[in-house]
Design a protein around this motif. Structure first.
Motif, short mmCIF file in Angstrom:
data_model
loop_
_atom_site.label_atom_id
_atom_site.label_comp_id
_atom_site.label_asym_id
_atom_site.label_seq_id
_atom_site.Cartn_x
_atom_site.Cartn_y
_atom_site.Cartn_z
N SER A 114 0.83 -1.81 -0.20
CA SER A 114 0.49 -0.29 0.01
C SER A 114 1.04 1.12 0.02
O SER A 114 1.32 1.62 1.26
N THR A 116 1.69 4.92 -0.80
CA THR A 116 1.33 6.81 -0.72
C THR A 116 2.15 7.55 -0.42
O THR A 116 3.25 7.12 -0.18
N THR A 121 -2.82 7.36 -3.31
CA THR A 121 -2.50 5.96 -2.26
C THR A 121 -2.94 5.09 -3.40
O THR A 121 -3.87 5.04 -4.19
#
Ligand SMILES: [Cu+2]
Length: 130
Positions: A114, A116, A121
């Motif tokens: 994940s 960002t 994101t």
């Protein structure tokens, strides 16, 4: 038609010319392109090791200052990772050091990043088989 055939052929040749770990993964919303190199290649079971993860945006620019959360596991066995891998160091040029990976079973695994960066994101799933 003939031109298209040759283009496809060229892409195939370029693909097979690259090492397996030079493969790229596009994030689910298309915001990031991720590559990784494992410090052990081929991957082996039960060896604690690190990856060098490279992140680019959709235009091919290196992504600096990203935060990358890592999860994963074996979906077919319904279990997660035996360790908690973490990105420990930003190496510069869009490269990040991911420490603490260990795969304790043979079979299909997934590693999920994940990512960002700024206000963006997105998620990348890397499937691999040991
Ligand atoms: Cu398993």
């Amino acid at each position: 038609m003939r031109t298209r055939f040759y283009v496809a052929l060229l892409v195939c040749v370029l693909d097979t010319g690259a090492a397996a770990d030079e493969q790229a993964w596009i994030s689910q919303q298309g915001l990031f392109v991720v590559r990784y190199q494992s410090e052990i290649n081929p991957l082996t079971i039960n060896t604690l090791h690190s990856w060098r993860v490279h992140v680019e945006d959709a235009t091919g620019e290196a992504v600096l200052g990203a935060s990358i959360a890592v999860t994963g596991g074996m979906p077919v066995h319904d279990h997660g990772l035996p360790t908690e891998p973490r990105v420990t160091t930003e190496l510069g040029g869009g490269d990040y050091r991911l420490d603490g990976l260990r795969f304790h079973m043979a079979g299909p695994w997934e590693i999920t990043f994940s990512i960002t960066a700024g206000s963006s994101t997105d998620t990348v799933v890397i499937a691999l088989t040991l």
